[in-house]
Design a protein around this motif. Structure first.
Motif, PDB file in Angstrom:
ATOM      1  N   VAL A  39      76.583  28.144  38.027  1.00  0.00           N
ATOM      2  CA  VAL A  39      75.290  28.088  37.325  1.00  0.00           C
ATOM      3  C   VAL A  39      75.100  26.738  36.648  1.00  0.00           C
ATOM      4  O   VAL A  39      73.990  26.401  36.222  1.00  0.00           O
ATOM      5  N   LYS A  40      76.158  25.939  36.568  1.00  0.00           N
ATOM      6  CA  LYS A  40      76.071  24.586  35.999  1.00  0.00           C
ATOM      7  C   LYS A  40      75.975  23.530  37.094  1.00  0.00           C
ATOM      8  O   LYS A  40      76.000  22.330  36.808  1.00  0.00           O
ATOM      9  N   SER A  41      75.865  23.953  38.333  1.00  0.00           N
ATOM     10  CA  SER A  41      75.836  23.014  39.455  1.00  0.00           C
ATOM     11  C   SER A  41      74.632  22.083  39.378  1.00  0.00           C
ATOM     12  O   SER A  41      73.533  22.501  38.992  1.00  0.00           O
ATOM     13  N   PRO A  42      74.803  20.800  39.760  1.00  0.00           N
ATOM     14  CA  PRO A  42      73.656  19.886  39.846  1.00  0.00           C
ATOM     15  C   PRO A  42      72.745  20.226  41.030  1.00  0.00           C
ATOM     16  O   PRO A  42      71.616  19.738  41.104  1.00  0.00           O
ATOM     17  N   PHE A  54      70.199  28.179  40.980  1.00  0.00           N
ATOM     18  CA  PHE A  54      69.214  29.259  41.017  1.00  0.00           C
ATOM     19  C   PHE A  54      69.800  30.524  41.633  1.00  0.00           C
ATOM     20  O   PHE A  54      69.742  31.610  41.049  1.00  0.00           O
ATOM     21  N   GLN A  55      70.391  30.398  42.817  1.00  0.00           N
ATOM     22  CA  GLN A  55      70.933  31.563  43.523  1.00  0.00           C
ATOM     23  C   GLN A  55      72.108  32.193  42.778  1.00  0.00           C
ATOM     24  O   GLN A  55      72.251  33.415  42.760  1.00  0.00           O
ATOM     25  N   SER A  56      72.923  31.353  42.156  1.00  0.00           N
ATOM     26  CA  SER A  56      74.077  31.873  41.412  1.00  0.00           C
ATOM     27  C   SER A  56      73.621  32.712  40.225  1.00  0.00           C
ATOM     28  O   SER A  56      74.155  33.796  39.973  1.00  0.00           O
ATOM     29  N   GLN A  57      72.611  32.210  39.509  1.00  0.00           N
ATOM     30  CA  GLN A  57      72.099  32.967  38.365  1.00  0.00           C
ATOM     31  C   GLN A  57      71.460  34.282  38.813  1.00  0.00           C
ATOM     32  O   GLN A  57      71.639  35.317  38.168  1.00  0.00           O
ATOM     33  N   LEU A  58      70.727  34.229  39.919  1.00  0.00           N
ATOM     34  CA  LEU A  58      70.087  35.444  40.424  1.00  0.00           C
ATOM     35  C   LEU A  58      71.128  36.467  40.869  1.00  0.00           C
ATOM     36  O   LEU A  58      71.002  37.661  40.570  1.00  0.00           O
TER      37      LEU A  58
END
Length: 213
Positions: free
Chosen positions: A58-61, A67-71
Motif C-alpha cells: 500500500v506504500k508502493s510508488p 490501489f489494488q492492494s488497498q482494495l
C-alpha cells in the motif's frame, strides 16, 4: 502490461512462478509482480501469506499496485462494513478510468446495498453508467438502478412524504416501466394530493395515460 491485463481479466492461471525474474524488473514492475503473487495467494485462500505483503504494497510508488492492494485488503480481512465503505470511498480518488475503477465502484455499490443505503448505491451505479459505460453491461446496470429505486420508494413511512416525493423526482427517469409503475403511480398521486401538489399529480397521471395508450 501483460501481467496487468491478466489480473484485470481475472485469469491468474497465466501467471506462473519463475516466468519472470524479478531482479530484471523495474521497481514499478517489481511491485506489480509482488502484488500478483499476493493476489494468487488470495485466490488460493492463503490470506495469511497475502495480507502482510499487501500491507507493504500500500506504500508502493506504483499507484495501480497501491490501489489494488488497498482494495484487496478491505475484502481479505475482517472489517466493519461502515469502515469498508469509508476506505473504498477514499480509494475513488486514487485511480480512475478503467476496469480497476469499475471493480471498485461495483464493490462499493454492493457494500451500500448491504448497508441498506439504497440512495448511495443508486448514485454509485449511475456513476458507472455515466462515466464508465464502455466497461459495463449498461442494461444490467440500469436494471439494478430501477430495482433499487422501486425498493427504496416502498420504504418511506407516511410521515416522510416530502422525502419520498423528493426521492421520486430525483430518480424519476429510472422508474420501472412494467406493472410496478402502476403501483408507484397509485402511491405517489395521493401523496402529492396530500401535500396539495395537485399540478404534479395531474402531470404524473397524464404520463401514466400516455404509457397505457
Amino acid at each position: 502490461m501483460a501481467l496487468e491485463a491478466s489480473l484485470s481479466a481475472k485469469k491468474p492461471e497465466v501467471v506462473f512462478k519463475g516466468l519472470v525474474t524479478p531482479n530484471f524488473l523495474t521497481p514499478r514492475d517489481r511491485d506489480l509482480f509482488t502484488y500478483l503473487e499476493a493476489k494468487l495467494n488470495l485466490i488460493a485462500h492463503n490470506n495469511k501469506a497475502a495480507i502482510p505483503v499487501l500491507k507493504d504494497l500500500v506504500k508502493s510508488p506504483n499507484l495501480l499496485v497501491q490501489f489494488q492492494s488497498q482494495l484487496d485488503l478491505i475484502t481479505a480481512q475482517p472489517i466493519d462494513l461502515k469502515q469498508a465503505i469509508q476506505k473504498m470511498e477514499e480509494l475513488k480518488f486514487l485511480w480512475r478510468g478503467d476496469m480497476f475503477e469499475v471493480n471498485l465502484l461495483k464493490q462499493l455499490a454492493q457494500a451500500y446495498e448491504q448497508a441498506k443505503d439504497n440512495h448511495k448505491a443508486i448514485l454509485t451505479y449511475l456513476t458507472l453508467q455515466e462515466y464508465l459505460s464502455k466497461f459495463i453491461d449498461t442494461q444490467e446496470n440500469l436494471t439494478k438502478v430501477t430495482n433499487l429505486v422501486f425498493e427504496e420508494l416502498q420504504k418511506f413511512s407516511p410521515k416522510e412524504l416530502l422525502k419520498k416525493i423528493s426521492f421520486y423526482y430525483e430518480f424519476d427517469e429510472y422508474l420501472p416501466t412494467d406493472e410496478r409503475l402502476l403501483s408507484l403511480t397509485a402511491q405517489i398521486i395521493p401523496d402529492l394530493l396530500t401535500l396539495k401538489l395537485n399540478g404534479r399529480a395531474i402531470d404524473i397521471l397524464k404520463k401514466k395515460i400516455d404509457l397505457l395508450i
